[in-house]
Scaffold this motif. Structure first.
Motif, mmCIF file in Angstrom:
data_model
loop_
_atom_site.group_PDB
_atom_site.id
_atom_site.type_symbol
_atom_site.label_atom_id
_atom_site.label_comp_id
_atom_site.label_asym_id
_atom_site.label_seq_id
_atom_site.Cartn_x
_atom_site.Cartn_y
_atom_site.Cartn_z
ATOM 1 N N UNK A 1 0.822 -1.218 0.000
ATOM 2 C CA UNK A 1 0.000 0.000 0.000
ATOM 3 C C UNK A 1 0.853 1.264 0.000
ATOM 4 N N UNK A 2 0.386 2.247 -0.761
ATOM 5 C CA UNK A 2 1.055 3.550 -0.804
ATOM 6 C C UNK A 2 0.424 4.551 0.152
ATOM 7 N N UNK A 3 -0.742 4.204 0.673
ATOM 8 C CA UNK A 3 -1.340 5.017 1.738
ATOM 9 C C UNK A 3 -2.280 4.180 2.595
ATOM 10 N N UNK A 4 -2.673 4.750 3.731
ATOM 11 C CA UNK A 4 -3.526 4.030 4.687
ATOM 12 C C UNK A 4 -4.896 3.767 4.065
ATOM 13 N N UNK A 5 -5.500 2.649 4.423
ATOM 14 C CA UNK A 5 -6.916 2.460 4.101
ATOM 15 C C UNK A 5 -7.648 1.941 5.333
ATOM 16 N N UNK A 6 -8.762 2.540 5.572
ATOM 17 C CA UNK A 6 -9.501 2.240 6.791
ATOM 18 C C UNK A 6 -10.951 1.925 6.453
ATOM 19 N N UNK A 7 -11.396 0.709 6.818
ATOM 20 C CA UNK A 7 -12.793 0.329 6.619
ATOM 21 C C UNK A 7 -13.655 0.973 7.682
ATOM 22 N N UNK A 8 -14.958 0.719 7.677
ATOM 23 C CA UNK A 8 -15.671 -0.188 6.772
ATOM 24 C C UNK A 8 -15.963 0.460 5.412
ATOM 25 N N UNK A 9 -16.489 -0.331 4.527
ATOM 26 C CA UNK A 9 -16.986 0.187 3.250
ATOM 27 C C UNK A 9 -15.927 0.371 2.189
ATOM 28 N N UNK A 10 -14.705 -0.174 2.437
ATOM 29 C CA UNK A 10 -13.645 -0.045 1.422
ATOM 30 C C UNK A 10 -13.975 -0.933 0.213
ATOM 31 N N UNK A 11 -13.747 -0.413 -0.981
ATOM 32 C CA UNK A 11 -14.003 -1.160 -2.221
ATOM 33 C C UNK A 11 -12.682 -1.531 -2.896
ATOM 34 N N UNK A 12 -12.780 -2.442 -3.856
ATOM 35 C CA UNK A 12 -11.607 -2.826 -4.631
ATOM 36 C C UNK A 12 -10.996 -1.636 -5.360
ATOM 37 N N UNK A 13 -11.827 -0.760 -5.880
ATOM 38 C CA UNK A 13 -11.324 0.424 -6.603
ATOM 39 C C UNK A 13 -10.526 1.319 -5.664
ATOM 40 N N UNK A 14 -11.001 1.455 -4.442
ATOM 41 C CA UNK A 14 -10.258 2.275 -3.460
ATOM 42 C C UNK A 14 -8.915 1.623 -3.132
ATOM 43 N N UNK A 15 -8.911 0.296 -3.045
ATOM 44 C CA UNK A 15 -7.654 -0.415 -2.781
ATOM 45 C C UNK A 15 -6.665 -0.166 -3.917
ATOM 46 N N UNK A 16 -7.141 -0.301 -5.166
ATOM 47 C CA UNK A 16 -6.238 -0.110 -6.310
ATOM 48 C C UNK A 16 -5.667 1.299 -6.311
ATOM 49 N N UNK B 1 -11.572 -6.530 1.611
ATOM 50 C CA UNK B 1 -12.231 -7.321 2.657
ATOM 51 C C UNK B 1 -11.418 -7.309 3.938
ATOM 52 N N UNK B 2 -10.087 -7.391 3.788
ATOM 53 C CA UNK B 2 -9.219 -7.346 4.976
ATOM 54 C C UNK B 2 -9.396 -6.008 5.697
ATOM 55 N N UNK B 3 -9.371 -4.919 4.945
ATOM 56 C CA UNK B 3 -9.541 -3.594 5.576
ATOM 57 C C UNK B 3 -10.879 -3.541 6.323
ATOM 58 N N UNK B 4 -11.911 -4.110 5.719
ATOM 59 C CA UNK B 4 -13.237 -4.073 6.344
ATOM 60 C C UNK B 4 -13.320 -4.994 7.559
ATOM 61 N N UNK B 5 -12.644 -6.143 7.497
ATOM 62 C CA UNK B 5 -12.625 -7.045 8.665
ATOM 63 C C UNK B 5 -11.857 -6.395 9.820
ATOM 64 N N UNK B 6 -10.714 -5.767 9.497
ATOM 65 C CA UNK B 6 -9.894 -5.144 10.556
ATOM 66 C C UNK B 6 -10.626 -3.977 11.208
ATOM 67 N N UNK B 7 -11.469 -3.305 10.427
ATOM 68 C CA UNK B 7 -12.164 -2.133 10.985
ATOM 69 C C UNK B 7 -13.078 -2.528 12.137
ATOM 70 N N UNK B 8 -13.542 -3.785 12.124
ATOM 71 C CA UNK B 8 -14.379 -4.263 13.245
ATOM 72 C C UNK B 8 -13.571 -4.342 14.528
ATOM 73 N N UNK B 9 -12.264 -4.416 14.386
ATOM 74 C CA UNK B 9 -11.383 -4.446 15.563
ATOM 75 C C UNK B 9 -10.788 -3.073 15.822
#
Ligand code: OOG
Ligand code: MG
Length: 263
Positions: A112-127, A210-218
């Motif tokens: 990753x080149x920057x942070x991503x924080x779920x929930x609601x993260x999409x594949x396009x946001x990851x790319x 999906x990982x970003x969204x799962x981690x956001x629950x924690x």
């Protein structure tokens, strides 16, 4: 739910099994009520024990993100775990003397080149947040007898994480069609398995989302610089002494290694 007091000793049991390369009976045999949440609590303790031993997390990993993997292991839900620095193999030789019953699987990894924080993260946001992608061969080595487990068991066992080979080629995700990208896995010159990036949740970026969204629950997020393995595209294949393994990814090059048993 399990009593919280059991999390640490069960994590220690799995750490010891890895260190002694001695397989153990799956936790759910003794604790049939073990839940997925219990599995992650045990995994968190395991990560803590490894940190106290001086190890560092090298990568996060997703598991059971392709039909090939879910079918093979009879587990039907994606999971996450961690790969530690000592698990990276750099000389092209996998030593069997520290492992129990290792298997190999071909994956695509993201940095990753920057942070991503779920929930609601999409594949396009990851790319959009991805610095580069690279090929990876993961070596999984369940600490359980006969490589058999239920979902909570394998989560507790840090998703069978054992070793990893990372490819030399880093590519910008925009330069590739990651869903259409083909992968082959050969052992001793024989094609064992093949697939394409789309095997992983339609596109491997969905696995990172999906990982970003799962981690956001924690209450956690993925950070700039994080390395993430998106899960086996191919099924996992058992390794034996003397095997020569070669995997190729369209546009991302290849990874080769030999399996050795030091005398
Ligand atoms: C669990 C690990 C799954 C993947 O890529 O699907 C995994 C296992 O199969 O033992 O790493
Ligand atoms: Mg894997």
């Amino acid at each position: 739910m399990l009593s919280e007091q059991l999390y640490r000793p069960l994590a220690q049991k799995l750490v010891d099994a890895e260190r002694n390369r001695q397989e153990v009976v799956r936790l759910t045999a003794e604790h049939p009520d073990l839940s997925v949440e219990d599995g992650y609590r045990i995994q968190e303790e395991l990560v803590e024990i490894k940190r106290q031993q001086g190890h560092r997390v090298l990568a996060a990993k997703m598991g059971f993100t392709s039909r090939a993997k879910m079918k093979q292991m009879n587990v039907h839900e994606p999971i996450y775990g961690y790969i530690f620095d000592y698990m990276a193999v750099e000389d092209g030789v996998l030593d069997l003397d520290q492992l129990i019953h290792p298997k190999v699987e071909a994956e695509i990894a993201f940095v990753l080149g920057r942070d991503i924080e779920g929930p609601g993260i999409t594949g396009a946001q990851v790319l959009a947040a991805t610095e580069y992608v690279l090929p990876a061969l993961e070596i999984i080595d369940s600490r359980y007898e006969n490589f058999q487990f239920t979902l909570p068991d394998v989560i507790a066992d840090n998703t069978s994480a054992s070793r990893v080979f990372l490819g030399p080629n880093l590519k910008k995700p925009g330069d590739l069609e990651l869903d259409l990208l083909g992968v082959t896995l050969s052992i001793n010159g024989q094609l064992k398995d093949l697939g394409a990036g789309a095997a992983v949740l339609g596109h491997p970026a969905h696995s990172v989302a999906m990982l970003a969204n799962m981690l956001s629950r924690k209450g956690r997020k993925l950070k700039k610089g994080d390395l993430i393995l998106t899960g086996g595209i191919t099924g996992a294949h058992q390794l034996a002494e003397g095997d020569v393994v070669s995997a190729k990814w369209d546009g991302l090059g290849s990874i080769d290694f030999v399996v050795n048993r030091p005398q």
